[in-house]
Design a protein around this motif. Structure first.
Motif, mmCIF file in Angstrom:
data_model
loop_
_atom_site.group_PDB
_atom_site.id
_atom_site.type_symbol
_atom_site.label_atom_id
_atom_site.label_comp_id
_atom_site.label_asym_id
_atom_site.label_seq_id
_atom_site.Cartn_x
_atom_site.Cartn_y
_atom_site.Cartn_z
ATOM 1 N N THR A 47 0.809 -1.229 0.000
ATOM 2 C CA THR A 47 0.000 0.000 0.000
ATOM 3 C C THR A 47 0.838 1.274 0.000
ATOM 4 O O THR A 47 0.321 2.349 -0.313
ATOM 5 C CB THR A 47 -0.926 0.015 1.233
ATOM 6 O OG1 THR A 47 -0.116 0.028 2.424
ATOM 7 C CG2 THR A 47 -1.830 -1.208 1.245
ATOM 8 N N GLY A 48 2.109 1.181 0.368
ATOM 9 C CA GLY A 48 2.946 2.370 0.460
ATOM 10 C C GLY A 48 2.706 3.179 1.716
ATOM 11 O O GLY A 48 3.220 4.294 1.860
ATOM 12 N N VAL A 49 1.937 2.629 2.664
ATOM 13 C CA VAL A 49 1.633 3.340 3.914
ATOM 14 C C VAL A 49 2.810 3.185 4.872
ATOM 15 O O VAL A 49 3.361 2.089 5.037
ATOM 16 C CB VAL A 49 0.346 2.793 4.563
ATOM 17 C CG1 VAL A 49 0.097 3.448 5.916
ATOM 18 C CG2 VAL A 49 -0.838 3.012 3.634
ATOM 19 N N LEU A 50 3.203 4.296 5.491
ATOM 20 C CA LEU A 50 4.260 4.289 6.500
ATOM 21 C C LEU A 50 3.614 3.986 7.845
ATOM 22 O O LEU A 50 2.765 4.751 8.320
ATOM 23 C CB LEU A 50 4.984 5.633 6.532
ATOM 24 C CG LEU A 50 6.113 5.801 7.561
ATOM 25 C CD1 LEU A 50 7.184 4.738 7.379
ATOM 26 C CD2 LEU A 50 6.710 7.195 7.456
ATOM 27 N N LYS A 51 4.021 2.874 8.464
ATOM 28 C CA LYS A 51 3.427 2.449 9.731
ATOM 29 C C LYS A 51 4.452 2.561 10.852
ATOM 30 O O LYS A 51 5.644 2.351 10.637
ATOM 31 C CB LYS A 51 2.918 1.003 9.630
ATOM 32 C CG LYS A 51 1.838 0.809 8.572
ATOM 33 C CD LYS A 51 1.350 -0.626 8.539
ATOM 34 C CE LYS A 51 0.234 -0.815 7.508
ATOM 35 N NZ LYS A 51 -0.278 -2.199 7.499
ATOM 36 N N GLY A 52 3.968 2.898 12.049
ATOM 37 C CA GLY A 52 4.848 3.002 13.197
ATOM 38 C C GLY A 52 4.038 2.980 14.480
ATOM 39 O O GLY A 52 2.832 2.709 14.475
ATOM 40 N N TYR A 53 4.724 3.287 15.588
ATOM 41 C CA TYR A 53 4.087 3.220 16.900
ATOM 42 C C TYR A 53 4.441 4.460 17.714
ATOM 43 O O TYR A 53 5.571 4.953 17.641
ATOM 44 C CB TYR A 53 4.528 1.963 17.658
ATOM 45 C CG TYR A 53 4.109 0.680 16.994
ATOM 46 C CD1 TYR A 53 2.908 0.054 17.334
ATOM 47 C CD2 TYR A 53 4.894 0.105 15.985
ATOM 48 C CE1 TYR A 53 2.517 -1.125 16.699
ATOM 49 C CE2 TYR A 53 4.498 -1.067 15.351
ATOM 50 C CZ TYR A 53 3.302 -1.675 15.716
ATOM 51 O OH TYR A 53 2.899 -2.819 15.087
ATOM 52 N N VAL A 54 3.461 4.941 18.480
ATOM 53 C CA VAL A 54 3.693 6.023 19.438
ATOM 54 C C VAL A 54 3.398 5.477 20.830
ATOM 55 O O VAL A 54 2.957 4.345 21.001
ATOM 56 C CB VAL A 54 2.814 7.255 19.124
ATOM 57 C CG1 VAL A 54 3.233 7.891 17.818
ATOM 58 C CG2 VAL A 54 1.342 6.882 19.080
ATOM 59 N N ARG A 55 3.594 6.327 21.834
ATOM 60 C CA ARG A 55 3.516 5.837 23.213
ATOM 61 C C ARG A 55 2.098 5.464 23.639
ATOM 62 O O ARG A 55 1.883 4.462 24.304
ATOM 63 C CB ARG A 55 4.074 6.893 24.171
ATOM 64 C CG ARG A 55 5.552 7.177 23.985
ATOM 65 C CD ARG A 55 6.048 8.175 25.019
ATOM 66 N NE ARG A 55 5.933 7.650 26.374
ATOM 67 C CZ ARG A 55 6.856 6.905 26.962
ATOM 68 N NH1 ARG A 55 7.965 6.589 26.304
ATOM 69 N NH2 ARG A 55 6.701 6.480 28.198
ATOM 70 N N ASN A 56 1.119 6.271 23.260
ATOM 71 C CA ASN A 56 -0.235 6.038 23.769
ATOM 72 C C ASN A 56 -1.257 6.664 22.814
ATOM 73 O O ASN A 56 -0.887 7.300 21.823
ATOM 74 C CB ASN A 56 -0.400 6.611 25.183
ATOM 75 C CG ASN A 56 0.128 8.029 25.284
ATOM 76 O OD1 ASN A 56 -0.150 8.859 24.417
ATOM 77 N ND2 ASN A 56 0.903 8.307 26.326
ATOM 78 N N GLU A 57 -2.515 6.500 23.157
ATOM 79 C CA GLU A 57 -3.584 7.022 22.312
ATOM 80 C C GLU A 57 -3.586 8.546 22.290
ATOM 81 O O GLU A 57 -3.935 9.168 21.287
ATOM 82 C CB GLU A 57 -4.943 6.518 22.801
ATOM 83 C CG GLU A 57 -6.097 6.934 21.889
ATOM 84 C CD GLU A 57 -7.447 6.491 22.400
ATOM 85 O OE1 GLU A 57 -8.426 6.627 21.652
ATOM 86 O OE2 GLU A 57 -7.512 6.015 23.552
ATOM 87 N N SER A 58 -3.175 9.155 23.414
ATOM 88 C CA SER A 58 -3.140 10.617 23.458
ATOM 89 C C SER A 58 -2.201 11.179 22.394
ATOM 90 O O SER A 58 -2.529 12.150 21.707
ATOM 91 C CB SER A 58 -2.697 11.090 24.849
ATOM 92 O OG SER A 58 -2.567 12.482 24.886
ATOM 93 N N GLN A 59 -1.015 10.553 22.242
ATOM 94 C CA GLN A 59 -0.083 10.997 21.207
ATOM 95 C C GLN A 59 -0.650 10.720 19.812
ATOM 96 O O GLN A 59 -0.462 11.526 18.892
ATOM 97 C CB GLN A 59 1.266 10.299 21.383
ATOM 98 C CG GLN A 59 2.079 10.812 22.566
ATOM 99 C CD GLN A 59 3.515 10.326 22.524
ATOM 100 O OE1 GLN A 59 3.874 9.448 21.736
ATOM 101 N NE2 GLN A 59 4.347 10.906 23.377
ATOM 102 N N ALA A 60 -1.356 9.614 19.665
ATOM 103 C CA ALA A 60 -1.977 9.316 18.366
ATOM 104 C C ALA A 60 -3.023 10.370 18.019
ATOM 105 O O ALA A 60 -3.098 10.847 16.881
ATOM 106 C CB ALA A 60 -2.600 7.916 18.391
ATOM 107 N N ASN A 61 -3.834 10.767 19.004
ATOM 108 C CA ASN A 61 -4.839 11.809 18.768
ATOM 109 C C ASN A 61 -4.184 13.136 18.418
ATOM 110 O O ASN A 61 -4.689 13.900 17.591
ATOM 111 C CB ASN A 61 -5.725 11.968 20.001
ATOM 112 C CG ASN A 61 -6.659 10.797 20.192
ATOM 113 O OD1 ASN A 61 -7.023 10.126 19.228
ATOM 114 N ND2 ASN A 61 -7.046 10.522 21.420
ATOM 115 N N GLU A 62 -3.054 13.416 19.073
ATOM 116 C CA GLU A 62 -2.357 14.668 18.774
ATOM 117 C C GLU A 62 -1.825 14.671 17.348
ATOM 118 O O GLU A 62 -1.866 15.701 16.656
ATOM 119 C CB GLU A 62 -1.221 14.877 19.776
ATOM 120 C CG GLU A 62 -0.582 16.251 19.683
ATOM 121 C CD GLU A 62 0.404 16.513 20.808
ATOM 122 O OE1 GLU A 62 1.174 17.487 20.684
ATOM 123 O OE2 GLU A 62 0.417 15.749 21.784
#
Length: 621
Positions: free
Chosen positions: A74-89
C-alpha cells in the motif's frame, strides 16, 4: 585508607554488576517496547525518505514514532507512538506540509485491540464483537442507543471484556470509538443498571454524542452532583435526565432537592425535565439559549455556525470570568493570543465615572498596538504562542465580569465560516467590569522607570479598576472527537462607552424617502444625519477622527471639481454630494463607494457600514 569507589570499576564484583546492568537494560527495552505500542499510519510522505519523514514528525510535532516500516503493498508508513493521546495529537497535525505534500495521520487497525489490552491478532474479533453489540442495541427509528446492563450481556462476557477491572475500564472508550466510526445518529442513550459510581469511565460519550438530548442513568450508584463536573459545558443540548434509584435523589430534604435541581441546570444549560418533572419553561429557555445575546441584530452565516458560536462564546466568557485555567484545553502548541490597547476612540463617561478613573496600566505592558510599536522584535515578543505562554498572558490581565446573562443586549457578535482551515471566525463586541487586579503582575513598566525621580512613589501603585469596552476575534477550528481548538485569539481593549449601536436605544437615521435627485441639499444648510449610528462608531476610524470637532462642510454640486462633474450626470453628482455629507468620506472615496454600489443610494449606505472599520483615516474628511 579505603580505595572503594576508585577507578571505573568502583570496587569488586564487577561481573555481578554487569549482569545486573544487563538485566536492567533488558527491562528498559521491554518497558520501551510496551510503552510505544500504539499503532499509527502515515500517508503523503513519499516526497522524501521514510526516515526523513519520521525525523520531521519528531521536530515539528514533538512526537517520536518508533519501529516504523513501509507497507510494500500500500505504500503506507506504519509506526508506533507511546499512547492514544499521542496518536490523537498526531491526527490534529493532518495536513501539515512535508516535502511538498500533505501528511495524513490515522490510527492503526489494531488501535481498539490495544485499548482493550489485547493483541493485534485479536483486533478483528474485538471490533467485530463490539460492532455487533452496538448494532443490536441501536434503534434507528427513535435514534436511541440502549446500553443498559452492559455487564450482563452474554456475548461480551464470553469474550472476557469484564474479566478484570483494568479491561472493564477500557471497554467503554473502545465502545464509543467504534460508535463514532459507525456514525450512529443518536439522540437518546440508556445507561441504566451499569453499577456506575462516577462518570469517568463514560466521559468520552460527550465527544461521541455531543448533541445528546435524552439520557437515563437510572439504577446506578451516583451519590453527588459533583460527579457531573466531568460533563460540565459538554452536553449543551441535553433536555431530559433520568436519575431514579440513585443515592443522589433519595433524599427527602426539600432544600437538598432544590440544590440538586439548580446544580444540574447549571451543568446542562438546556435541561428541562428531571425524573419526569418539568424544571423550567422550555420555549423561553430555547429562546434564551439559542441567542444568549438578546434580540439585537447579529450576523451568522448559517444555523450551524449560529448554534456553535453562541454556545462557544457563552461558555468561554463564563470561564474567562471564573476560571481561565479551564480554557487552556482550547489552546494548542501553535495557538496564538495577542492583546492590543486603543485609547484613541471617543468615549462617553457614564455611571459616575470620570476621565481620571480610566486607567489602562494593567494592559499597557502587553499591548501590541501596531500603530504604536514599530520594532519587529517588539511586535513578535508580544504574541503569546502555545498554551503555557497564553495562560501567562491571561494571568497578567485583570479579573473581569461580563454581564452577558444580566444585560445580553449590550453584546453583539458576528460569525462566518473560514474555509481555508475548515473553521469559523467569531467576533464579539461588548463591555466588561474589572473585578480584581491580575493574578500575576507585569513588572516591565516599573523596571523601565527604575531610577526615575518619582519611581519610589509610584512603583507599588495599583491601576484603577473600571469598566472597559472590548472587541475579541477568535478563529476556531475543529479538534479531535468533536472538540474545538482556538487557533487565533485577538483581544482589543478600549474605553467604555454607553453608546450601544446595535440596540434600539440608538436607532440609525432613516434615509429620506425622496429620490437622491430631489433630496440633496445644495445649500449646505441641511443637517447631516449620522449614519454611523447604525454601525459601530467605535470601530470606524473616521468616527474616531471626526469626534473631537465637526467635519468641514462638503462642497455643493456647483463646487465639485470639473474633472468629476464632466464624467457624471446631474443625478449622480447630487448623489455623490449626499453620500459625502452622510458618510463624511472625502470625494475620492465617496466616488469609489458610489461606483461600486452602482450609484444606488441604499446600497451605498449598506456597503459603507460594512467596510467603515477597514477604511484608512485618510479616507475621511
Amino acid at each position: 585508607m579505603s580505595y572503594r569507589g576508585r577507578g571505573r570499576g568502583g570496587g569488586y564484583n564487577n561481573n555481578y554488576q554487569n549482569r545486573n546492568t544487563f538485566g536492567h537494560q533488558q527491562q528498559n527495552v521491554d518497558a520501551f517496547v510496551a510503552a510505544n505500542a500504539y499503532p499509527i499510519e502515515i500517508v503523503g510522505w513519499n516526497g522524501a525518505s521514510s526516515s526523513d519523514c519520521i525525523s520531521f514528525i519528531s521536530r515539528k510535532c514533538r512526537i517520536v514514532v518508533s519501529n516504523y516500516s513501509v507497507d510494500q503493498n500500500t505504500g503506507v508508513l506504519k509506526g508506533y507512538v507511546r499512547n492514544e493521546s499521542q496518536a490523537n495529537e498526531l491526527l490534529n497535525w493532518s495536513g501539515v506540509k512535508f516535502a511538498g505534500q500533505s501528511l495524513r495521520f490515522s490510527k492503526g487497525p489494531s488501535s481498539i485491540s490495544n485499548q482493550m489490552g489485547g493483541s493485534a491478532a485479536g483486533a478483528g474479533s474485538t471490533i467485530e464483537t463490539i460492532t455487533n453489540f452496538l448494532k443490536g442495541r441501536y434503534q434507528p427509528d427513535i435514534k436511541m442507543l440502549n446500553l443498559s446492563g452492559v455487564k450482563q450481556d452474554a456475548n461480551l462476557n464470553a469474550q472476557g471484556f469484564f474479566a478484570s477491572v483494568s479491561v472493564t475500564s477500557k471497554f467503554f472508550p473502545a465502545l464509543m470509538k467504534i460508535a463514532s466510526d459507525l456514525k450512529l445518529d443518536v439522540e437518546s442513550v440508556d445507561l441504566s443498571n451499569n453499577e456506575l459510581s462516577d462518570l469517568q469511565a463514560i466521559s468520552s460519550m460527550t465527544q461521541t454524542f455531543p448533541k445528546l438530548k435524552n439520557l437515563s442513568l437510572q439504577g446506578n450508584n451516583l451519590s453527588r452532583t459533583k460527579v457531573f463536573e466531568t460533563w460540565k459545558y459538554k452536553l449543551n443540548f441535553l433536555r431530559e435526565l433520568i436519575l431514579f434509584n440513585n443515592p443522589i435523589v433519595q433524599t427527602t430534604n426539600p432544600t437538598e432537592i432544590q440544590d440538586i435541581k439548580l446544580e444540574l441546570m447549571r451543568y446542562f444549560p438546556r435541561l428541562v425535565v428531571l425524573n419526569g418533572e418539568v424544571l423550567r419553561n422550555e420555549p423561553a429557555l430555547e429562546a434564551n439559549t439559542t441567542s444568549p445575546f438578546g434580540s439585537q441584530a447579529l450576523f451568522f452565516q448559517d444555523e450551524d455556525t449560529k448554534n456553535l458560536a453562541t454556545n462557544f462564546v457563552t461558555n468561554y466568557l463564563n470561564l474567562w470570568d471564573t476560571n481561565r485555567a479551564n480554557l487552556m484545553v482550547l489552546y494548542q502548541n501553535e495557538s496564538q493570543f495577542s492583546m492590543q490597547l486603543d485609547t484613541s476612540h471617543p468615549h462617553l463617561i457614564a455611571d459616575g465615572n470620570s476621565s481620571s478613573n480610566i486607567d489602562f496600566g494593567n494592559y499597557m505592558p502587553n499591548s501590541r498596538n501596531l500603530t504604536r510599536i514599530s520594532s519587529g522584535k517588539a511586535r513578535m515578543s508580544k504574541v503569546a504562542v502555545g498554551a503555557e505562554q497564553i495562560y501567562k498572558s491571561f494571568q497578567q490581565l485583570p479579573k473581569t465580569k461580563h454581564n452577558l446573562v444580566e444585560d445580553p443586549t449590550s453584546f453583539s457578535m458576528e460569525c462566518y465560516k473560514y474555509a481555508p482551515l475548515n473553521g469559523i471566525v467569531i467576533s464579539v463586541h461588548g463591555s466588561f467590569e474589572e473585578a480584581a487586579q491580575p493574578e500575576v503582575s507585569d513588572n516591565s513598566t516599573s523596571q523601565s522607570s527604575r531610577g526615575g525621580r518619582f519611581h519610589s512613589q509610584s512603583r507599588n501603585k495599583k491601576p484603577n479598576l473600571c469598566k472597559k469596552s472590548f472587541d475579541r476575534t477568535f478563529i476556531v477550528l475543529p479538534g479531535p472527537n468533536g472538540s474545538m481548538v482556538v487557533a487565533s485569539d485577538l483581544l482589543l481593549i478600549r474605553p467604555f462607552t454607553i453608546d450601544i449601536p446595535w440596540t434600539n436605544s440608538h436607532p440609525p437615521t432613516q434615509p429620506s424617502s425622496q429620490s437622491p435627485s430631489t433630496a440633496t441639499s445644495v445649500s449646505g444648510q441641511q443637517q447631516t444625519p449620522n449614519v454611523l449610528q447604525g454601525a459601530n462608531p467605535l470601530t470606524a476610524p473616521g468616527a474616531a477622527q471626526l469626534a473631537p470637532a465637526p467635519a468641514p462642510a462638503p462642497p455643493p454640486v456647483a463646487e465639485l471639481p470639473p474633472e468629476i462633474k464632466s464624467n457624471l450626470q446631474v443625478p449622480q453628482q447630487e448623489l455623490l454630494v449626499k453620500i459625502v455629507m452622510e458618510t463624511k468620506l472625502n470625494l475620492q472615496y465617496a466616488l469609489m463607494l458610489c461606483e461600486q454600489s452602482q450609484w444606488d443610494y441604499n446600497q451605498s449606505l449598506t456597503n459603507f457600514k460594512n467596510s467603515a472599520s477597514s477604511l484608512p483615516r485618510e479616507a475621511f474628511l
